[in-house]
Design an enzyme around this catalytic site. Structure first.
Site, PDB file in Angstrom:
ATOM      1  N   ASP A 716       0.844  -1.277  -0.024  1.00  0.00           N
ATOM      2  CA  ASP A 716      -0.119   0.010  -0.030  1.00  0.00           C
ATOM      3  C   ASP A 716       1.128   1.302   0.020  1.00  0.00           C
ATOM      4  OD1 ASP A 716      -1.977   1.559  -0.046  1.00  0.00           O
ATOM      5  OD2 ASP A 716      -3.086   0.691   1.673  1.00  0.00           O
ATOM      6  N   TRP A 717       0.391   2.206  -0.228  1.00  0.00           N
ATOM      7  CA  TRP A 717       1.131   3.539  -0.463  1.00  0.00           C
ATOM      8  C   TRP A 717       2.107   4.061   0.770  1.00  0.00           C
ATOM      9  CZ3 TRP A 717      -0.454   1.303  -4.358  1.00  0.00           C
ATOM     10  CH2 TRP A 717      -0.193   1.586  -5.758  1.00  0.00           C
TER      11      TRP A 717
END
Ligand code: BGC
Length: 920
Positions: A716-717
């Protein structure tokens, strides 16, 4: 709107309508009849929500139909125009409060108009029926709260309902919500006798208002079913005491999530059951036959629409009750479902449902059944039930038996090994004795903890090194054409190149479609030279998010889609979206989100599907298959147990291996095996002490080795990773731990940061010290290249970065253009412009000092235009108020004046100062 066809729109409208769930329809108040005049209350008739908030809702849409527009367009609905006008005026004077438009800033609800008795009396004179629309939203980094305005109604909303119910005796409440809400108010004695209808309309995307009109008018007969249990009180949910922790949540409810819990331990607590939803028709359901065929149970169910008037669809659900055995089991578990076609009045359809016997097995993580770390069928009777909700079931006998499927002695369905188990000991619930009221007594047992050594597992499975050959001139397209093997291609990549390829860049990379979440693959010049194209991914899941403001279509939220239980329809819908992604040169949609609805307050439940893993896995598979058919790929996320938003990158999900496998991973497993998912996004959170992005058992042992996943895993970012063996502190630059676990791509380093190690990750050091082998980097490079070889990126010409040239303009504004040779203070926080002077032709670098007073994962963006030409999207994460200086873009400019414009698409970012200097 180029690729948004009528069929796409129609499909989305139908999906939104089929996802609506009718919970109450006393006296057939719905559908609206020709003689009815309808008064619509609640400001959300105008401020109608189309989606939840955060990355999953940030689609710039070309249009959106709200409820009142939908009603006005519908020829079968006579509206009370006076009231519609009043609400129009009220909303004009009290505009929608978006909390400033920043990240996670939008409130859960909007303030309602106060209703006076006089108005109500006058409205009542013309209208016989009232519709009250209540709206709610929530989303990423914004969980719901058990408070008024969030999970509960506000005082003003309740006041509105009470007043409407005192003037009208025919009232329908429409819930335009992202998630289930507290429903105890429906039994309030001040409203109960007038409240004849309850409809969960969810958020229906841009066609939500039209879809609502279709249901209200009877154009579409309701056929949605709840994918969650609604209990009388929030404290009834078994995860309630272990939700919203600061450091960890111990999943004490274990496999008993949702109806699995309620039907086993507290069946009286259910207000609206899982699987429930009404239709304007009635249906008879008859099991015609149930028999064993090889490894399967075949069930034939006849469904007849008994209505004289309405066409309709019904959802047939098959549950089973496994013997308690020594493991303990839920009283009911969904094992299959099927939706009928649109049946004419009196028409019958014969549904044929196939259930693999192996799917009835339970996972033994303790060895109590006699086999440890295995899916087993314990001896005894497996009863089957067929019906149209978890409460409306008939037992179905199999073959000649008078009962269910019999297992004589323990059967091992699949022998696995211990993986992902907890290191902390805690207790979980289990059924004890069966009480007279039909509930099992709740007893507790200790959860088995980890015994296996991850270190040995990693070391003994290390891949072999592919000998480095240096550049042999082999391009990736040569591999595609079958001229060379992928191995010989990878052999050419130097250590630096291997390190570059595991870094994704974003957000708003100029190497791919502008304003999207990330570029990966060919993110450096050397990789591009080898013919690796730059692939692109974008949020997701309900539409394409482009932070430039470019528009895209938006479909209903995940929960609404799941409530349609219409697998074919969802697959079609995402085939259209796959085409749309292709048109935008986007390869991967960051979705479907498919975490389990463990607790009703999770802010991102709207993106997810259900409390049930079978429903989640089936719907996710429909989406991944649809996207694939449309030419794109869906990244199933957030893998796994990302079940609360608050503290999402620190709070440890402490879960038994059994609950992980049977509940929290099951849907993902189905999406990999049945939905052929080839892309996974890991979650922010740790699972049993190891962060998902560096969790070897999650990403290698289970995902790849057990399930046979072939594809890429991305973080995920700005995710954190800790050591896959030792655990401990997690950081954003422990990329070596990520690669070791076989999470292939770090999302995201800053733009142009992959080749120069912009995030200062530890890859080079780890290779040097032997904490990571080059073979492990090669393994991820193979995963990435193999993925790209099969993606549409391969069909696009390799895009090498060019520098944009912009011609000067005539400065007509009568303001002196300024020179930006040195940083000039500007302090822009909203759309602004500035005339800038350039003295001579050349390549210029625009840099800016900026800040964003928010936490690290908050996202904000603004577009930069020069003389109305788009230059770049400036993305900034929360800097906690600190200033950062960054390169914004390189541009070719000529002597003259330029109008520099900043268009704040996602507010929050503050541009403090700007500098434009010639690059040597
Ligand atoms: C979200 C992801 C999303 C990503 C890119 C993260 O904050 O958790 O679901 O895909 O951002 O926008």
């Amino acid at each position: 709107m180029n690729c948004i066809s009528k069929d796409y729109i129609g499909c989305s409208r139908l999906a939104a309508a089929e996802g609506m769930v009718l919970l109450k329809n006393d006296g057939n108040i719905l559908p609206i009849k020709a003689e009815d005049n309808v008064a619509v209350f609640g400001r959300c008739q105008i401020d109608y929500y189309k989606s939840g908030t955060g990355s999953g809702g940030s689609v710039h849409v070309p249009y959106s139909v709200n409820a009142i527009e939908g009603f006005k367009k519908c020829e079968f609905i006579n509206l009370n125009e006076e009231l519609a006008w009043k609400y129009g005026k009220f909303v004009e004077e009290n505009p929608f409060d978006n909390g400033g438009g920043g990240w996670a800033a939008e409130p859960w609800h909007q303030e309602e108009m106060v209703l006076g008795d006089e108005l109500l009396s006058s409205i009542r004179e013309t209208s016989n029926k009232a519709l009250v629309i209540i709206g709610r939203t929530a989303g990423e980094e914004q969980d719901n709260h058990d408070t008024e305005g969030s999970y509960r109604l506000t005082e003003l909303e309740m006041d509105m309902l009470i007043k409407v119910c005192s003037h009208f005796d025919q009232v329908v409440i429409v819930l335009n919500v992202s998630n289930i809400i507290d429903m105890s108010f429906t039994n309030d004695e001040r409203i109960v006798s007038s409240l004849k209808g309850i409809l969960y309309a969810w958020h229906g995307g841009v066609e939500g208002g039209n879809a609502l009109a279709d249901i209200i008018s009877g154009k579409v007969n309701p056929c949605g079913k709840l994918t969650d249990t609604i209990s009388y009180q929030i404290s009834d949910y078994p995860s309630h005491s272990s939700f919203d922790g600061d450091v960890m949540n111990c999943y004490e409810e274990d496999i008993y999530v949702g109806y699995r819990y309620f039907e086993t331990f507290n069946h009286q607590a259910v207000q609206y059951p899982f699987g429930y939803g009404l239709s304007y028709s009635d249906f008879t359901i008859e099991v015609k036959e149930a028999k064993i065929k090889g490894e399967h149970i075949l069930v034939k169910v006849g469904v007849t629409n008994t209505s004289d008037q309405y066409f309709g669809k019904e959802v047939i659900q098959v549950y089973y009750e496994a013997p308690q055995g020594l493991l303990g089991k839920p009283k009911l578990q969904l094992t299959a479902f099927a939706k009928t076609q649109l049946l004419k009045p009196k028409e019958e359809e014969l549904l044929q449902i196939t259930i693999p016997i192996s799917s009835l097995a339970s996972y033994d993580d303790s060895g109590i059944s006699g086999k440890v770390n295995a899916y087993v069928l314990e001896a005894g009777e497996y009863k089957l039930y067929v019906g149209n909700s978890s409460k409306n079931l008939i037992e179905c006998t199999i073959g000649e038996n008078n009962g269910g499927y019999m297992v004589e002695s323990l059967v091992v369905v699949e022998q696995l090994s211990q993986a992902l188990s907890p290191v902390i000991s805690f207790n979980r619930i289990k059924p004890g004795l069966l009480n007279a009221d039909g509930n099992y007594e709740k007893v507790y047992e200790e959860v088995p903890t980890k015994k296996s050594s991850i270190k040995n597992r990693i070391i003994s499975n290390l891949p072999n090194t592919i000998r480095y050959t240096g550049n042999k001139g082999i391009l990736l397209s040569d591999v595609k054409e079958g001229k060379y093997s992928l191995e010989s291609f990878i052999a050419q990549l130097s250590s630096d190149e291997l390190q570059t390829i595991v870094r994704g860049e974003g957000m708003g990379s100029l190497k791919v479609t502008y304003g999207t979440a990330a570029a990966f693959g060919g993110v450096g010049s050397k990789l591009l030279q080898k013919g690796i194209p730059t692939a692109c991914c974008a949020d997701g899941p309900s539409g394409i998010r482009m932070d430039t403001g470019e528009t895209a279509f938006q479909v209903p939220i995940g929960t609404a889609l799941a409530c349609s239980w219409n697998v074919e329809l969802i697959k079609d819908l995402y085939t259209y979206m796959g085409n749309e992604l292709q048109d935008h040169k986007i390869d991967v949609l960051l979705g479907p989100g498919m975490n389990i609805h463990r607790h009703p307050l999770n802010g991102r439940n709207f993106e997810y599907f259900s409390e049930d893993p079978y429903v989640s896995g089936t719907i996710a598979s429909a989406i991944t298959s649809g996207l694939k058919q449309g030419g794109a790929v869906g990244a199933i996320k957030h893998f796994a147990a990302n079940d609360q938003e608050r503290g999402r990158s620190v709070v440890d999900s402490v879960v038994s291996e059994r609950a992980l496998r049977e509940i929290h991973l099951k849907g993902f497993e189905m999406a990999v095996k049945d939905g052929e998912a080839t892309s996974v996004m890991t979650a922010y959170n740790p699972i049993n002490g190891i962060w998902a992005a560096s969790n070897y058992d999650l990403n290698t042992t289970i995902l790849r080795n057990e399930w046979g996943f072939k594809g890429i895993v991305m973080t995920d970012w700005w995710a954190k990773m800790n050591d896959p063996v030792e655990g401990g502190q997690a950081t954003i630059n422990n990329t070596a731990a990520m690669v070791r676990s076989q999470n292939d791509i770090y999302m995201v380093v800053n733009n142009d940061g992959a080749e120069v190690n912009g995030y200062k990750d530890n890859l080079a050091k780890a290779i040097e010290s032997g904490h990571l082998t080059e073979a492990e980097l090669q393994r991820s490079a193979i995963n990435i290249c193999e993925f790209i070889l099969n993606s549409s990126a391969m069909k696009r010409p390799i895009k090498t970065e060019g520098i944009k040239a912009i011609v000067s303009a005539t400065n007509k504004d009568n303001v002196a253009a300024i020179s930006l040779n040195e940083e000039v203070e500007v302090g822009f926080t909203k759309d602004s412009s500035l005339w800038v002077k350039v003295d001579k032709d050349g390549i210029y670098r625009l840099s800016a000092t900026m800040r964003y007073d928010a936490f690290n994962s908050a996202q904000s963006a603004c577009n930069l235009l020069m003389n109305n030409v788009f230059v770049t999207t400036i993305n900034l994460n929360g800097t906690g108020g600190n200033s950062v200086s960054k390169k914004v873009a390189d541009v070719q400019l000529y002597e003259g004046d330029y109008l520099l414009k900043l268009d704040f698409v996602k507010p929050g970012i503050e541009i403090i100062g700007i500098k434009l200097i010639e690059v040597e």
